[in-house]
Scaffold this motif. Sequence first.
Motif, PDB file in Angstrom:
ATOM      1  N   PHE A 133       0.811  -1.211   0.000  1.00 50.77           N
ATOM      2  CA  PHE A 133       0.000   0.000   0.000  1.00 50.77           C
ATOM      3  C   PHE A 133       0.851   1.270   0.000  1.00 50.77           C
ATOM      4  CE2 PHE A 133      -2.580  -3.275   2.064  1.00 50.77           C
ATOM      5  CZ  PHE A 133      -3.712  -3.234   1.262  1.00 50.77           C
ATOM      6  N   ASP A 134       0.300   2.348  -0.608  1.00 52.64           N
ATOM      7  CA  ASP A 134       0.946   3.660  -0.566  1.00 52.64           C
ATOM      8  C   ASP A 134       0.841   4.267   0.832  1.00 52.64           C
ATOM      9  OD1 ASP A 134       1.529   3.785  -3.376  1.00 52.64           O
ATOM     10  OD2 ASP A 134      -0.584   4.264  -3.731  1.00 52.64           O
ATOM     11  N   ASN A 135      -0.284   4.057   1.466  1.00 52.95           N
ATOM     12  CA  ASN A 135      -0.548   4.582   2.812  1.00 52.95           C
ATOM     13  C   ASN A 135      -1.099   3.448   3.661  1.00 52.95           C
ATOM     14  OD1 ASN A 135      -0.233   7.610   2.367  1.00 52.95           O
ATOM     15  ND2 ASN A 135      -1.678   7.067   0.766  1.00 52.95           N
ATOM     16  N   LEU A 136      -0.742   3.462   4.926  1.00 52.66           N
ATOM     17  CA  LEU A 136      -1.184   2.398   5.807  1.00 52.66           C
ATOM     18  C   LEU A 136      -1.657   2.991   7.133  1.00 52.66           C
ATOM     19  CD1 LEU A 136      -1.394  -0.701   6.053  1.00 52.66           C
ATOM     20  CD2 LEU A 136       0.923  -0.688   6.987  1.00 52.66           C
ATOM     21  N   VAL A 137      -2.856   2.605   7.536  1.00 50.41           N
ATOM     22  CA  VAL A 137      -3.393   2.993   8.837  1.00 50.41           C
ATOM     23  C   VAL A 137      -3.367   1.737   9.695  1.00 50.41           C
ATOM     24  CG1 VAL A 137      -5.418   3.806  10.106  1.00 50.41           C
ATOM     25  CG2 VAL A 137      -4.889   4.765   7.854  1.00 50.41           C
ATOM     26  N   ILE A 138      -2.674   1.839  10.816  1.00 49.53           N
ATOM     27  CA  ILE A 138      -2.590   0.715  11.745  1.00 49.53           C
ATOM     28  C   ILE A 138      -3.333   1.146  13.002  1.00 49.53           C
ATOM     29  CG2 ILE A 138      -1.086  -0.857  13.002  1.00 49.53           C
ATOM     30  CD1 ILE A 138       1.151   0.078  11.007  1.00 49.53           C
ATOM     31  N   MET A 139      -4.463   0.521  13.248  1.00 45.84           N
ATOM     32  CA  MET A 139      -5.301   0.910  14.381  1.00 45.84           C
ATOM     33  C   MET A 139      -4.971   0.058  15.602  1.00 45.84           C
ATOM     34  SD  MET A 139      -8.810   1.417  12.228  1.00 45.84           S
ATOM     35  CE  MET A 139      -9.653   2.362  13.478  1.00 45.84           C
ATOM     36  N   LYS A 140      -5.168   0.640  16.754  1.00 49.19           N
ATOM     37  CA  LYS A 140      -4.972  -0.073  18.023  1.00 49.19           C
ATOM     38  C   LYS A 140      -3.557  -0.661  18.115  1.00 49.19           C
ATOM     39  CE  LYS A 140      -9.589  -0.126  18.754  1.00 49.19           C
ATOM     40  NZ  LYS A 140     -10.098   1.032  19.367  1.00 49.19           N
ATOM     41  N   ALA A 141      -2.552   0.152  17.799  1.00 48.54           N
ATOM     42  CA  ALA A 141      -1.166  -0.325  17.723  1.00 48.54           C
ATOM     43  C   ALA A 141      -0.381  -0.131  19.017  1.00 48.54           C
ATOM     44  CB  ALA A 141      -0.447   0.390  16.578  1.00 48.54           C
ATOM     45  N   GLY A 142      -0.979   0.422  20.040  1.00 48.51           N
ATOM     46  CA  GLY A 142      -0.261   0.750  21.271  1.00 48.51           C
ATOM     47  C   GLY A 142       0.543  -0.381  21.867  1.00 48.51           C
ATOM     48  N   ARG A 143      -0.017  -1.581  21.887  1.00 49.33           N
ATOM     49  CA  ARG A 143       0.673  -2.719  22.506  1.00 49.33           C
ATOM     50  C   ARG A 143       1.843  -3.220  21.660  1.00 49.33           C
ATOM     51  NH1 ARG A 143      -4.919  -4.814  24.150  1.00 49.33           N
ATOM     52  NH2 ARG A 143      -5.070  -4.042  26.270  1.00 49.33           N
TER      53      ARG A 143
END
Length: 185
Positions: free
Chosen positions: A143-153
Motif C-alpha cells: 500500500f501507498d498509505n497504511l493505517v494501523i489501528m490499536k497499535a499501542g501494545r
Amino acid sequence: LDMTLRAKQVLEQADVVVAPVTKQGSASAAYTIAAQAADLSRAQILEMLFPMKAHTDYRERLRSGILQPVCAALDEGKLVAMVTLGDVSVYSTASYVRQLLEEKGYETRVAKAKQSLCENGKTLGILPGVASREVLEQAFDEFDNLVIMKAGRALSWLLPLLEERGLLEHTTMLRDVGMASEYVG
C-alpha cells in the motif's frame, strides 16, 4: 469543530440519536463531540454498549437483540441517527449496525461528518489491529498509505520496524482523535 452540513442537518433532525458507550455509565465520546457541532436537544438519546475489546464479535452482539430499541424507533417512523468516532466508511461499529439493519429490511444512509480517508486517489491499507511483523511488512510493500489501528501494545517492535524501513520520519501517530486528550505526533 468541523462537521459537514449534511451530517449536522441529519443529527439536528433526528428523533433518536444512538450514542455508543464503551462501558455502562460512561459518557459517549462520539456523542460529546457531535453535540459540540450540532444541536441535539430535541432528540432522544439511546446509549448502546460497544466495549472496545479485542476479538469482540459485534455482529453477534447486534444479532442478540441489542438493536431492538433502534428497530422499535424505526418501526414507529422515527428518524434514527448514530454518531461514531473516526471514519464511518473505514472501520466502525456503525458499519455493523447498518449492515444488520439493512438485512432486517430497514433503509439506511451514511452522512459523513468529515471527508473519508479513502478519497485521496492512493492505495490505502487499514489494519484494524497489529497482527504480526510479517503481516505489517507485507502491508508496507502493498500500500501507498497504511493505517494501523490499536497499535499501542505493539509499539515496542513497531517503532524499530518503521525505523528499519525508513518510514519513521513519515509516520504520524494519533490517539483519542477529536477528544480533549487527543495526541497527534
